[in-house]
Structure formats: structure tokens, C-alpha cells
Design a protein around this motif. Structure first.
Motif, PDB file in Angstrom:
ATOM      1  N   ARG A 217       0.838  -1.207   0.000  1.00 26.63           N
ATOM      2  CA  ARG A 217       0.000   0.000   0.000  1.00 26.63           C
ATOM      3  C   ARG A 217       0.875   1.262   0.000  1.00 26.63           C
ATOM      4  O   ARG A 217       0.554   2.244  -0.675  1.00 26.63           O
ATOM      5  N   SER A 592      -6.560  -9.594  -0.759  1.00 31.73           N
ATOM      6  CA  SER A 592      -7.189  -8.387  -1.316  1.00 31.73           C
ATOM      7  C   SER A 592      -6.481  -7.914  -2.582  1.00 31.73           C
ATOM      8  O   SER A 592      -7.113  -7.393  -3.503  1.00 31.73           O
ATOM      9  N   ARG A 593      -5.152  -8.070  -2.618  1.00 32.89           N
ATOM     10  CA  ARG A 593      -4.423  -7.621  -3.803  1.00 32.89           C
ATOM     11  C   ARG A 593      -4.803  -8.470  -5.024  1.00 32.89           C
ATOM     12  O   ARG A 593      -4.979  -7.950  -6.134  1.00 32.89           O
ATOM     13  N   GLN A 596      -8.191  -7.430  -6.146  1.00 31.58           N
ATOM     14  CA  GLN A 596      -8.077  -6.139  -6.830  1.00 31.58           C
ATOM     15  C   GLN A 596      -7.622  -6.329  -8.284  1.00 31.58           C
ATOM     16  O   GLN A 596      -8.180  -5.740  -9.215  1.00 31.58           O
ATOM     17  N   ASN A 597      -6.606  -7.176  -8.472  1.00 27.96           N
ATOM     18  CA  ASN A 597      -6.081  -7.417  -9.823  1.00 27.96           C
ATOM     19  C   ASN A 597      -7.119  -8.101 -10.723  1.00 27.96           C
ATOM     20  O   ASN A 597      -7.252  -7.781 -11.904  1.00 27.96           O
ATOM     21  N   THR A 599     -10.516  -8.079 -10.352  1.00 33.69           N
ATOM     22  CA  THR A 599     -11.731  -7.286 -10.585  1.00 33.69           C
ATOM     23  C   THR A 599     -11.454  -5.961 -11.283  1.00 33.69           C
ATOM     24  O   THR A 599     -12.387  -5.297 -11.741  1.00 33.69           O
ATOM     25  N   LYS A 600     -10.174  -5.551 -11.310  1.00 31.79           N
ATOM     26  CA  LYS A 600      -9.766  -4.263 -11.920  1.00 31.79           C
ATOM     27  C   LYS A 600     -10.380  -3.068 -11.195  1.00 31.79           C
ATOM     28  O   LYS A 600     -10.583  -2.006 -11.768  1.00 31.79           O
ATOM     29  N   ASN A 601     -10.673  -3.234  -9.896  1.00 32.75           N
ATOM     30  CA  ASN A 601     -11.181  -2.124  -9.087  1.00 32.75           C
ATOM     31  C   ASN A 601     -10.051  -1.519  -8.274  1.00 32.75           C
ATOM     32  O   ASN A 601      -8.996  -2.120  -8.098  1.00 32.75           O
ATOM     33  N   SER A 602     -10.324  -0.318  -7.730  1.00 35.04           N
ATOM     34  CA  SER A 602      -9.314   0.318  -6.880  1.00 35.04           C
ATOM     35  C   SER A 602      -9.227  -0.429  -5.547  1.00 35.04           C
ATOM     36  O   SER A 602     -10.181  -1.092  -5.126  1.00 35.04           O
ATOM     37  N   SER A 603      -8.091  -0.285  -4.872  1.00 37.62           N
ATOM     38  CA  SER A 603      -7.905  -0.963  -3.583  1.00 37.62           C
ATOM     39  C   SER A 603      -8.922  -0.461  -2.557  1.00 37.62           C
ATOM     40  O   SER A 603      -9.422  -1.230  -1.739  1.00 37.62           O
ATOM     41  N   GLU A 605     -12.007   0.572  -3.072  1.00 37.66           N
ATOM     42  CA  GLU A 605     -13.310  -0.032  -3.334  1.00 37.66           C
ATOM     43  C   GLU A 605     -13.338  -1.500  -2.883  1.00 37.66           C
ATOM     44  O   GLU A 605     -14.306  -1.952  -2.273  1.00 37.66           O
ATOM     45  N   VAL A 606     -12.245  -2.210  -3.173  1.00 43.93           N
ATOM     46  CA  VAL A 606     -12.170  -3.623  -2.792  1.00 43.93           C
ATOM     47  C   VAL A 606     -12.199  -3.781  -1.274  1.00 43.93           C
ATOM     48  O   VAL A 606     -12.950  -4.594  -0.729  1.00 43.93           O
TER      49      VAL A 606
END
Length: 631
Positions: A217, A592-593, A596-597, A599-603, A605-606
Motif C-alpha cells: 500500500r 485483497s491484492r 483487486q487485480n 476485478t480491476k477495481n481500486s484498492s 473499493e475492494v
């Protein structure tokens, strides 16, 4: 005719005052007792320096921070303004000369620690000076509910009895409503003019993120915001570790803590100030007097000690008025560690008494003696010798320092270790041939019986005292022994200088201050709970929480903190992301990482959606930080 603005222009080369400075100066010039609460970097020193320059006589400045006193005196002297600081370690005869200079030398500023005012003869000398203003910096120290209470501050009100017509100026960066009341009462301020700048920093986004991988992060934050950053950690080891890890990730990073020499501190500081390093990783030793306008991000990767410290450290970001970020990165284990470490590291009365007695024994201070004795001090060696826990011991020593029983400076002195390379018979033969060195060598042998077998930490002042010689003479003998290959001798910088401010009276000394220890321990427990509440509260704007702590109420949310940002995530988006995550987790456990990868969402949002799913008990998180669907 001189005006505040003309003095500001002449000595400080500024063309305008910062908010509240002018009003505070006018209040002082009209003879009013004044209380100013201004955030770090708000220009508090100008508020007493300019009115003092406009009046006949000398301004008395009371401050507990030796380094800050020296810094301000040096800055005044650079501007050809005569200023003196009575800091620890100054001998009585030198002190008399300095006070003579204040009385007859047309000096404008006298800086003293509150502990100095406890010496009756110094107090009497100050009463004979033509004092035009008394400024009390770090005024929260007068309150037993302030985060750095010092009983010596309670004696400042005695000056009010003598200087009845001299205005008092109390200054602090942070004060809760309870502390504000205490400051006015304990300093004896009359008809006080209160000036308080809002604690709101509208350009700082206060963020709290629960993360599994803090370094990942940090990398994201620093890549997104490549401007100067500060990362605060709780100990020296973390400074070096995190700095090295950031360098291995391609960031230019340096570090800063109280264990560095002055030269190392200055070098690392300049790397960061001149932006040859993007990041400085630091303990809370870093920050005093730091005024870098373009700091974009302040990151805490371990829980701050209290809201006051967190607010001040956060306030080092965004001083240019542009949007900046104050980020706390946390995970569930942080709370457990903070609570367990906190409980284990709070010294009680029995431990404090033990530390004080052992400290006196360590330096061979006899009962009823020790006042004004100076020693170099290595905390690790002291803790190893008596098998004391380091952090708890340091907290006990810090408490003794704040009570004025000892002065523990972080200014470096020489640390020596040595070992005899020749046998005891050869040492006796050497003494017979060098009779002038006999008293020093015998003092060494009597003090350190194991010095033939191993490298032994060596206290220069102690041997000088026991042998009846000067330190330079002891040093000369060591050099001679080294040149003749009689000893192996290593010299490096030591942790601190320690001064005993009172005679040794063991339990009598500790009994006098133990009531303050109990109150301070209670305060620290409350402060820890306030930080934990700030971290865990997920239904309130973070800016509101901070302002509420300092007694400032606002109706509107800031719109930029982690809570406010989470509210901006559209519910429909959150709902669809929840479904997507649950679908992914049906086939495999993911962290979570990885989510994130995929779903292509921001950290942000995830993390927001994962926390909702955890709260609703749809998911569980495992020790390897991977999520799975709850069975």
C-alpha cells in the motif's frame, strides 16, 4: 516609530503576518495575559519575539525542549538579536556569567527550562531582571491531563506574584477543553485573551486503511504521490528496515531517529529537505522545527501514541495549502500489539523505584549525593546489566526526566569499550614504570574486574571521578596504552548524556512523584482508547472525530477523508462488486491484492466491499490474509 510589521520586515524579511499572529501581538502589547492555541508550523515564536523587540527589557521564554531553545537562540543570533539559553549541563559559575550578561548586556531573550526555575538563586536573579514579557511554550505541560505533564511547570505561577504587570503568553499546538481550563488556572492567567486557530485542516485528507500488506500500500501511495513524504514508525529498528525495503523497491528513502549522531541526522535531513530522497522514515524524534511546505503525504504504519501526536505529525503535510494526505495503515494485529505492548510498557511505582535505585548504583551515586553529576549513558548496556525491558525502562527514565529528577539528553557523547591485552603482571610492571598513570589504571581495574577477559563498556566520567583526574587526562592514558598495544580500545558515539538534578533519596524521591505517575498512566490508557476509537469508528467523518477530540464541533463532513470517500462509492457498484468477489471466492481463496487485480477495481473499493462482507459474515479471513466464503 517601530510597528510589529516593520520589525517583521526588518528581522524576518516577511511582508505579512500569518493568521492570528497580529491579534496575539496586539493583545500582548496592550498588557493582556494571552493564551494562543496554534497548530504546529503556525508561527508561535513570532507572537512573543516581535512584541518583546518593541518593549524595553528582556523576554523570558520558558520551554522544556532543549533542542528547540538552542535552535531559536541560534536563529535570533543570526538576525543580530541578542539571546541566551540556560540549558542543562551549564556549570553554576558559567550560569552566573550568563545571567550577568542578561542584566547588563542589553539582551532581548532569555530561554530557560521550567526545571531551572526551581533553583531559588536562579529565580531570584530572574526577579532582578527587567522582564517585559513571559512566554510559556508547550503550555499543555502544566496540566496533569496534558500529554507531557511536567510538575516544574506548576512553579511558573510564582513568577506571576512578582511580575504582576508583566503579560504572560501561554502557547501550545494542541489542547483539549480540560487542558485549556488547567492552563489558565495553573499559570494564574488573569482576564485572559484566548486566541485559537481552528484545528481543522481542510486541505488534509485523513485516511485510515485496514490492509494486509502495508509495504504494498505504501508503494501505491508513493507512486501516486511522488512528492516529499514522511513515514512515521514507533522504533529505531523499523526506521532502518522500512527505509531499506523502500530503497529495494526503487524509492529514494532515508531515515531519522534519536539514536543517530547530530552529523547523521543533519545529513539525512538534508537529503530529504533538498529532495534527493522522496521519503524520510522517522520516529517521533523527527519533526521539531521542520517546516517543509510541500510535504504531500504523512503515513503512520504503526498506531500513534495519542491523538495529539498524530495531529501534530499529520500537520507536517500540506503547509503550502495544497491537498495532502495523512494516512494510517492498520490491520487487526496492530490493535492487539498496541494494547499488549502498552500494558507491558507502563512503569508502575515499584518499577520506577527499582529503576531509580539501580540507576544511582550504576553510576555509584551514594545516598544523599549526586546533584549536578554528569554521565554518558548507554540505555542498552544499562538494561542488559540489570535485565530490564528496554521500552519500559526508557518510559520510566522519560518520566523521571519530565519530573526534573534527572535530565536525559539525546545529545551524543563518546562511548568507549576496552580490554587489556597484557596480563595482570604486565599491567603492574607498566604502572611501576609509569607512576603518573597509576591512579587512573587502578581505578579502571577496581571498577571493571572483567576487563582482562572481554571488551568492557567504559564510563569516562566515572573513572575521572574515582581517580580524581580530569576526563582529558583519563583519555590521554587510554591513548598511551593503546599505542603501546596494552589495550584494545574502541570509541563510538553514545546514546545520551544523563544529569542528576537532585540528591539521591531513593523511595523519598519516588514517593513525591508517584501520584503524578498514576495520573499519567491513566491518561495514557484514555489516550490509547481514543486512538483505537478513531481507527475503528466507521460511521463518522475522520475530520469530525479529530475536531471533536479537541472540543471543536462542526456539522458538515470534510468530503475527502477515508469515511467520506467510502460513502461516495455507489451502492450499485458495491453490490455488483460484492457478487463478483463472491463468485471468485467460490473457486479459490484470494487476498485483497489478488481480488483487486482480478476485478480491476481500486484498492479502496475492494477493501470497502470486503469489510462489508466480513461484517455481514459472508466471508472469513485466514492467518495467511486470504479470504474465503464462510461455510
Amino acid at each position: 516609530m517601530q510597528t510589529p510589521l516593520s520589525i517583521l520586515q526588518k528581522y524576518w524579511n516577511h511582508d505579512e503576518f500569518r493568521p492570528l499572529q497580529c491579534e496575539i501581538i496586539d493583545s500582548i502589547l496592550s498588557g493582556q495575559d494571552t493564551f494562543a492555541i496554534m497548530p504546529t508550523g503556525g508561527g508561535k515564536s513570532i507572537c512573543f519575539q516581535i512584541p518583546a523587540m518593541m518593549k524595553e527589557g528582556i523576554c523570558l521564554v520558558i520551554s522544556p525542549l532543549v533542542a528547540l531553545m538552542k535552535d531559536q537562540v541560534a536563529n535570533l543570533q543570526k538576525r543580530n538579536i541578542k539571546a541566551i539559553a540556560l540549558t542543562g549541563g551549564i556549570k553554576s559559575d558559567e550560569m552566573i556569567d550568563l545571567l550577568d550578561n542578561c542584566q547588563f548586556g542589553n539582551y532581548k531573550f532569555l530561554y530557560v527550562s521550567p526545571e531551572r526555575l526551581q533553583s531559588d538563586w536562579i529565580l531570584e536573579r530572574i526577579k532582578n531582571l527587567s522582564i517585559n514579557l513571559i512566554a510559556i511554550d508547550e503550555a499543555h505541560c502544566v496540566s496533569q491531563w496534558g500529554h507531557d505533564f511536567r510538575p516544574a511547570y506548576l512553579k511558573i505561577s510564582k513568577l506571576k506574584e512578582h511580575f504582576k504587570k508583566v503579560p504572560f503568553l501561554a502557547l501550545t499546538a494542541t489542547a483539549t477543553p480540560k487542558v485549556k481550563e488547567d492552563i489558565i488556572k495553573e499559570l494564574g492567567l488573569q482576564n485572559t485573551q484566548l486566541f485559537q486557530k481552528s484545528f481543522s485542516r481542510p486541505n488534509i485528507a485523513f485516511m485510515v486503511f485496514e490492509v494486509e500488506d502495508k509495504l504494498f500500500r505504501i508503494k501505491q501511495i508513493l507512486n501516486k504521490n511522488p512528492e516529499p513524504s514522511i513515514i512515521y514508525v514507533r522504533n529505531r529498528k523499523s526506521c532502518l528496515d522500512i527505509s531499506q525495503q523502500l530503497q529495494s523497491m526503487g524509492f529514494k528513502a532515508t531515515y531519522y531517529h534519536g539514536g543517530l549522531t547530530t552529523k547523521e541526522k543533519d545529513k539525512n535531513m538534508q537529503l530529504w529537505m533538498q529532495e534527493e530522497a522522496q521519503v524520510i522514515v522517522a520516529t517521533n524524534a523527527f519533526g521539531m522545527g521542520i517546516d517543509k511546505a510541500n510535504v504531500k503525504t504523512v503515513i503512520h504504519i504503526q498506531l500513534p501514541e495519542n491523538i495529539e501526536n498524530y495531529y501534530q505529525e499529520s500537520g507536517r503535510a500540506g503547509r503550502n495549502g495544497e491537498k495532502a494526505f495523512s494516512v494510517i495503515l492498520t490491520n487487526p494485529s496492530d490493535v492487539f500489539q498496541a494494547e499488549s505492548q502498552f500494558t507491558n510498557n507502563l512503569p508502575d511505582k515499584a518499577f520506577l523505584n527499582l529503576i531509580y535505585v539501580k540507576l544511582c548504583n550504576y553510576f555509584q551515586i551514594a545516598y544523599g549525593e549526586g546533584i549536578d553529576e554528569h554521565f554518558t549513558f548507554n540505555l542498552n548496556h544499562f538494561c542488559t546489566k540489570y535485565n530490564f525491558p528496554t521500552v519500559k525502562t526508557y518510559n520510566a527514565l522519560q518520566f523521571l526526566d519530565r519530573q526534573g529528577i534527572i535530565s536525559l539528553s539525546q545529545e551524543f557523547s563518546e562511548k568507549i569499550s576496552m580490554q587489556f591485552l597484557i596480563s595482570s603482571k604486565e599491567v603492574i610492571r607498566y604502572i611501576s614504570l609509569n607512576s603518573n598513570d597509576e591512579e587512573i589504571i587502578l581505578a579502571i581495574l577496581r571498577t571493571y574486574p572483567g576487563i582482562y577477559e572481554m571488551q568492557t563498556p567504559f564510563n569516562l566520567q566515572l573513572i575521572a571521578k574515582k581517580s580524581g583526574h580530569k576526563e582529558e587526562e583519563v583519555h590521554a592514558v587510554l591513548q598511551k596504552l593503546k599505542e603501546k598495544d596494552c589495550i584494545e580500545y574502541h570509541s563510538k558515539n553514545n546514546d545520551a548524556t544523563l544529569i542528576f538534578n537532585e540528591i539521591r533519596e531513593d523511595e523519598k524521591t519516588i514517593n513525591r512523584v508517584s501520584k503524578y505517575l498514576e495520573k499519567q498512566n491513566q491518561l495514557k490508557k484514555e489516550q490509547l482508547q481514543a486512538i483505537l476509537f478513531y481507527i475503528n469508528e466507521k460511521t463518522t467523518c475522520k475530520n469530525k472525530l479529530i475536531l471533536d477530540y479537541f472540543g471543536e464541533k462542526i456539522e458538515t463532513n470534510c468530503g475527502i477523508c477515508s469515511y467520506c470517500i467510502s460513502k461516495k462509492i455507489k451502492k450499485t457498484d458495491a453490490k455488483s462488486l460484492s457478487k463478483e468477489i463472491l463468485t471468485l471466492l467460490k473457486t479459490e481463496d484470494l487476498n485483497s491484492r489478488e481480488i483487486q487485480n482480478k476485478t480491476k477495481n481500486s484498492s479502496d473499493e475492494v477493501i470497502f466491499v470486503l469489510q462489508e462482507l466480513l461484517e455481514k459474515e459472508y466471508l472469513v479471513i485466514h492467518s495467511n490474509n486470504k479470504y474465503s466464503i464462510k461455510q
